[in-house]
Design a protein around this motif. Structure first.
Motif, PDB file in Angstrom:
ATOM      1  N   PHE B 111      -3.714  -8.496  16.308  1.00  0.00           N
ATOM      2  CA  PHE B 111      -3.333  -9.738  16.403  1.00  0.00           C
ATOM      3  C   PHE B 111      -1.936 -10.051  15.457  1.00  0.00           C
ATOM      4  O   PHE B 111      -1.059 -10.539  16.073  1.00  0.00           O
ATOM      5  N   SER B 112      -1.666  -9.160  14.693  1.00  0.00           N
ATOM      6  CA  SER B 112      -0.562  -9.119  14.079  1.00  0.00           C
ATOM      7  C   SER B 112       0.576  -8.548  14.646  1.00  0.00           C
ATOM      8  O   SER B 112       1.803  -8.886  14.718  1.00  0.00           O
ATOM      9  N   LEU B 113       0.351  -7.599  15.773  1.00  0.00           N
ATOM     10  CA  LEU B 113       1.378  -6.856  16.572  1.00  0.00           C
ATOM     11  C   LEU B 113       1.447  -7.827  17.890  1.00  0.00           C
ATOM     12  O   LEU B 113       2.294  -7.650  18.586  1.00  0.00           O
ATOM     13  N   ASN B 114       0.690  -8.801  18.036  1.00  0.00           N
ATOM     14  CA  ASN B 114       0.724  -9.456  19.516  1.00  0.00           C
ATOM     15  C   ASN B 114       0.518 -11.010  19.151  1.00  0.00           C
ATOM     16  O   ASN B 114      -0.743 -11.622  19.621  1.00  0.00           O
ATOM     17  N   PRO B 115       1.097 -11.558  18.132  1.00  0.00           N
ATOM     18  CA  PRO B 115       0.776 -12.859  17.575  1.00  0.00           C
ATOM     19  C   PRO B 115       0.837 -14.068  18.649  1.00  0.00           C
ATOM     20  O   PRO B 115       0.255 -15.293  18.442  1.00  0.00           O
ATOM     21  N   GLU B 116       1.314 -13.832  19.714  1.00  0.00           N
ATOM     22  CA  GLU B 116       1.445 -15.044  20.678  1.00  0.00           C
ATOM     23  C   GLU B 116       0.182 -15.046  21.476  1.00  0.00           C
ATOM     24  O   GLU B 116      -0.061 -15.934  22.075  1.00  0.00           O
ATOM     25  N   ARG B 117      -0.991 -14.031  21.345  1.00  0.00           N
ATOM     26  CA  ARG B 117      -1.916 -14.130  22.196  1.00  0.00           C
ATOM     27  C   ARG B 117      -3.244 -14.203  21.464  1.00  0.00           C
ATOM     28  O   ARG B 117      -3.178 -13.976  20.268  1.00  0.00           O
ATOM     29  N   ARG B 118      -4.409 -14.569  22.048  1.00  0.00           N
ATOM     30  CA  ARG B 118      -5.628 -14.957  21.217  1.00  0.00           C
ATOM     31  C   ARG B 118      -7.030 -14.526  21.898  1.00  0.00           C
ATOM     32  O   ARG B 118      -7.998 -14.793  21.299  1.00  0.00           O
ATOM     33  N   VAL B 119      -6.710 -13.315  22.753  1.00  0.00           N
ATOM     34  CA  VAL B 119      -8.005 -13.075  23.314  1.00  0.00           C
ATOM     35  C   VAL B 119      -8.070 -11.316  23.244  1.00  0.00           C
ATOM     36  O   VAL B 119      -7.244 -10.667  23.287  1.00  0.00           O
ATOM     37  N   ILE B 120      -9.445 -10.847  22.818  1.00  0.00           N
ATOM     38  CA  ILE B 120      -9.659  -9.780  22.512  1.00  0.00           C
ATOM     39  C   ILE B 120     -10.581  -9.391  23.873  1.00  0.00           C
ATOM     40  O   ILE B 120     -11.437  -9.866  23.930  1.00  0.00           O
ATOM     41  N   LEU B 121     -10.358  -8.374  24.341  1.00  0.00           N
ATOM     42  CA  LEU B 121     -11.140  -7.765  25.842  1.00  0.00           C
ATOM     43  C   LEU B 121     -11.888  -6.645  25.200  1.00  0.00           C
ATOM     44  O   LEU B 121     -11.393  -5.706  25.138  1.00  0.00           O
ATOM     45  N   SER B 122     -13.286  -6.787  25.604  1.00  0.00           N
ATOM     46  CA  SER B 122     -14.103  -5.575  25.414  1.00  0.00           C
ATOM     47  C   SER B 122     -14.977  -5.621  26.480  1.00  0.00           C
ATOM     48  O   SER B 122     -15.055  -6.342  27.323  1.00  0.00           O
ATOM     49  N   ASP B 123     -16.096  -4.808  26.417  1.00  0.00           N
ATOM     50  CA  ASP B 123     -16.938  -4.618  27.620  1.00  0.00           C
ATOM     51  C   ASP B 123     -18.527  -4.452  26.837  1.00  0.00           C
ATOM     52  O   ASP B 123     -18.769  -4.264  25.736  1.00  0.00           O
ATOM     53  N   SER B 124     -19.369  -4.922  27.845  1.00  0.00           N
ATOM     54  CA  SER B 124     -20.865  -4.828  27.494  1.00  0.00           C
ATOM     55  C   SER B 124     -21.509  -3.618  27.146  1.00  0.00           C
ATOM     56  O   SER B 124     -22.643  -3.175  26.531  1.00  0.00           O
ATOM     57  N   GLY B 125     -20.641  -2.556  27.417  1.00  0.00           N
ATOM     58  CA  GLY B 125     -21.126  -1.254  27.035  1.00  0.00           C
ATOM     59  C   GLY B 125     -20.601  -0.824  25.645  1.00  0.00           C
ATOM     60  O   GLY B 125     -21.098   0.525  25.363  1.00  0.00           O
ATOM     61  N   ASN B 126     -19.882  -1.411  25.103  1.00  0.00           N
ATOM     62  CA  ASN B 126     -19.544  -1.028  23.836  1.00  0.00           C
ATOM     63  C   ASN B 126     -20.587  -1.301  22.605  1.00  0.00           C
ATOM     64  O   ASN B 126     -21.797  -1.891  23.017  1.00  0.00           O
ATOM     65  N   PHE B 127     -20.310  -0.348  21.642  1.00  0.00           N
ATOM     66  CA  PHE B 127     -21.576  -0.251  20.933  1.00  0.00           C
ATOM     67  C   PHE B 127     -21.264  -1.694  19.903  1.00  0.00           C
ATOM     68  O   PHE B 127     -20.322  -2.389  19.658  1.00  0.00           O
ATOM     69  N   PRO B 128     -22.633  -2.219  19.706  1.00  0.00           N
ATOM     70  CA  PRO B 128     -22.596  -3.723  19.262  1.00  0.00           C
ATOM     71  C   PRO B 128     -21.866  -4.087  18.028  1.00  0.00           C
ATOM     72  O   PRO B 128     -21.392  -5.070  17.867  1.00  0.00           O
ATOM     73  N   THR B 129     -21.798  -3.032  17.072  1.00  0.00           N
ATOM     74  CA  THR B 129     -21.109  -3.262  15.818  1.00  0.00           C
ATOM     75  C   THR B 129     -19.702  -3.879  16.132  1.00  0.00           C
ATOM     76  O   THR B 129     -19.193  -4.666  15.385  1.00  0.00           O
ATOM     77  N   ASP B 130     -19.015  -3.012  17.151  1.00  0.00           N
ATOM     78  CA  ASP B 130     -17.627  -3.370  17.448  1.00  0.00           C
ATOM     79  C   ASP B 130     -17.739  -4.967  18.014  1.00  0.00           C
ATOM     80  O   ASP B 130     -16.619  -5.836  17.511  1.00  0.00           O
ATOM     81  N   LEU B 131     -18.575  -5.428  18.663  1.00  0.00           N
ATOM     82  CA  LEU B 131     -18.576  -6.836  19.139  1.00  0.00           C
ATOM     83  C   LEU B 131     -18.886  -7.534  18.017  1.00  0.00           C
ATOM     84  O   LEU B 131     -18.358  -8.848  18.059  1.00  0.00           O
ATOM     85  N   TYR B 132     -19.630  -7.358  17.221  1.00  0.00           N
ATOM     86  CA  TYR B 132     -20.413  -8.413  16.239  1.00  0.00           C
ATOM     87  C   TYR B 132     -19.122  -8.627  15.162  1.00  0.00           C
ATOM     88  O   TYR B 132     -18.872  -9.602  14.866  1.00  0.00           O
ATOM     89  N   ILE B 133     -18.490  -7.510  14.877  1.00  0.00           N
ATOM     90  CA  ILE B 133     -17.426  -7.834  13.898  1.00  0.00           C
ATOM     91  C   ILE B 133     -16.117  -8.599  14.449  1.00  0.00           C
ATOM     92  O   ILE B 133     -15.476  -9.263  13.914  1.00  0.00           O
ATOM     93  N   THR B 134     -15.913  -8.009  15.507  1.00  0.00           N
ATOM     94  CA  THR B 134     -14.869  -8.695  16.242  1.00  0.00           C
ATOM     95  C   THR B 134     -15.062  -9.944  16.748  1.00  0.00           C
ATOM     96  O   THR B 134     -14.281 -11.089  16.621  1.00  0.00           O
TER      97      THR B 134
END
Lengths: 413, 413
Positions: B111-134
């Motif tokens: 976000f600090s490198l791309n401050p104008e945008r607000r969405v993180i894109l991930s996928d449902s195959g990601n390991f859950p901890t990545d999704l929880y903390i994001t």
């Protein structure tokens, strides 16, 4: 001139109720170690435990170790051993991550418990990492959130109805000055604020009663008085009354209600486990677990009494021996207002400390001009303290510290 | 029926260019270990290193160890060893904290490198901890910030001008399905997004070229293919071009420009060190440092080639031997689309895996019905793979897995 006779010193050591503990530590020969407030000495039991964890548990059980050796429970089992030493209930302390990250968790947690307010109050005597990470947390919280830093003796009066939480380190890392935890916690509660305590320089050194004072949240480190080893895991405390309400922000899978269900949605675990984030560091937690066993038969009141006696002896000896040699006591003279370290201002402190270390007395230096000596009652005796003062006198009187070899600054001191 | 003769197996093992590496690991007798994708095997060198760190470094040098044994530099020295294995430049990887916390750091950094945008894109195959903390990080960022989760095969098309950053785990922890890192990174850049990669199931298993694909940020763990031990420190990568711009949020003292100046104001260090927070975990980093030495003479292309050969052999053997026994390959059949694990759907997977483990073949189970087998080319050979398939056939054909002892669910698998 010494203030105490050899016979009196001998009597103090032989009647010391904690004297037997020293045999449980691997102190190197020829060293008087007065830096256990920075990195504690190796408890002998840690050697076997680490070897066992590496060779028998990891090496042989491999992935099965998570169940068979209860690795998965280490953050809680280790947390419970720490809890006993800080007056906390079982199930209220988690051993995890670094102090810095636990400060972030605690400050986020404090805002979740006090959502109407936006100011964290701390003091300029706090250890810098607490201030650095809190500054980031308040910036992250958004508009109007701030960290207010006052002088240590202004904290009490600065607690007002704007304060969401106080974030105070009980013992000042430079001077050893101790805040009154009971009074500040009561004041915080009177003002509707959450009391967060940093116990880095307290745990294992002072009688702490988190339950008794009604602290809300606390953090601390385990590599100082608790002897967990360099960079050993820190801890976080959440008072039982807040555990259902507190909203974790660093929400890793180990804080999930059911980490091994691999659900896509985060549901916080019951109790202190919700403050966990990533996979627990098993080697480090095993070492700390074994280190904490040295405390099993220890009465913290005896620790505190001996800490005060060692500190008082050191002040008396240094002030008597080193009169006119440029030392100024910067720790409070009243033992009730100190932690377990004694600091002197000393213009050439860096070189003086290097010379002391070269002569077998290990303390440390904190910029710009503080020499620190920590007193760890489990493995430091009265003879050690007297000898350390005698060595300091010699180094100052002979100007030993003026030698060029003692003046080369290293990265870390 | 086997698909390969004993003579052919023998030839594969004897001509294996990585064959000599197995002697550097402490594999327990009688075990075929196909779970190095979850917890790697103990490298023998770790034993001596940990003992040395505990007894000689901590035990004898005590506080002086920070300089004398360069403990303070371990996050960087270990990071550099990892960098070589993931196609990263020296000075771009820091070994620190857990993967979960590094994901938080990376997402805040994105976000600090791309401050104008607000969405993180991930996928449902990601390991859950990545999704929880994001999920927590975006909530913390404020109004309008969100985490968008799509199916793994929809990621490419979902990258558009609203996306601040993609957060993708290269290899799916359940199926082994591998994303195309180069294509997705290029697509992210085309859309003006930052590419964050999670290499937990890639580092030490695949040929990774972070520099070549132009990845912006990455994280990963070291206890799987890198054999750092249970819960060993994770890592974070920041591309050199971003290191001056990236704004750390978890700002502990070790990320400060001058940590030992103890200034009250935070100034980020130059380079990757600004991503550090608390005091480095020396025991754990020492173990990892020694573990990484096993990779010094290893060519990652050979690792990848052997990984594919082992995986192909396993699929062929299992599908031939276990036809009609209820197994369904859920890993991609095309080796180029897989990491270094093979997963089968198996209705009674939990019990089947327990029976396999009891018969010396260690893989693991992921709810609800996946049995996983990881292939670690440094210490697994072709005979091991053939024998594992044979054992699986026996367990399914004899219904060995139906015994009640294999059906008791444990906490962690």
């Amino acid at each position: 001139m010494p203030t105490i006779s050899d016979i009196a010193l001998e009597r103090l050591d032989t009647t010391d109720p904690l004297r037997h503990k020293r045999a449980e530590f691997s102190l190197p020969d020829g060293v008087i170690y007065l830096d256990g407030n920075s990195l504690g000495v190796l408890p002998s039991a840690v050697k076997q435990r680490v070897q066992k964890t590496v060779e028998e548990e990891w090496g042989v059980s491999l992935i099965r170790g998570w169940n068979k050796h209860e690795w998965i429970d280490l953050p809680i089992t280790v947390g419970n051993k720490i809890a006993r030493l800080i007056g906390a209930e079982a199930g209220s302390v988690l051993a995890a991550d670094s102090t810095s990250l636990n400060v972030a968790k605690a400050v986020f947690a404090a805002f979740s418990l006090n959502p109407e307010r936006r100011v964290i109050l701390s003091d300029s005597g706090n250890f810098p990492t607490d201030l650095y990470i809190t500054q980031s947390v308040v910036a992250q919280m958004g508009e109007g959130y701030s960290l207010k830093i006052v002088a240590p003796d202004e904290v009490y009066d600065a607690i007002d109805e704007t304060i969401a939480a106080t974030l105070i380190t009980e013992v000042d890392y430079r001077t050893g000055r101790k805040h009154d935890m009971a009074a500040l916690t009561a004041r915080a509660h009177d003002a509707g604020a959450i009391a967060v305590w940093d116990l880095c320089h307290s745990a294992g050194a002072l009688e702490i009663d988190l339950t008794g004072v009604g602290a809300d949240l606390a953090v601390g480190c385990s590599y100082k008085y608790l002897n967990g080893g360099p960079g050993s895991p820190a801890f976080i405390y959440v008072a039982p009354k807040h555990q259902k309400q507190v909203k974790p922000v660093l929400t890793g899978w180990m804080g999930h209600e059911k980490p091994f269900a691999f659900d896509l949605a985060y549901i916080p675990a019951e109790g202190i486990r919700r403050m966990a984030a990533g996979t627990p560091p098993v080697l480090a937690l095993s070492a700390l677990d074994a280190a904490l066993d040295a405390w099993a038969d220890v009465d913290m009141r005896q620790v505190r009494e001996k800490s005060i006696a060692l500190s008082e002896l050191f002040i008396a000896e240094v002030e008597e021996r080193c009169v006119g040699l440029g030392l100024e006591l910067v720790s409070p003279r009243n033992a009730a207002e100190r932690g377990s370290q004694i600091s002197f201002r000393c213009a050439d402190g860096y070189a003086v400390m290097q010379a002391l270390i070269a002569h077998g007395v290990i303390g440390d230096f904190r910029a710009p001009d503080i020499i620190r000596f920590g007193f760890t009652p489990l493995y430091v005796g009265y003879h050690d303290v007297a000898k350390a003062a005698e060595t300091l006198e010699m180094i100052l009187k002979t100007k030993e510290w003026c030698k060029p070899i003692y003046r080369v600054q290293e990265k870390v001191t």
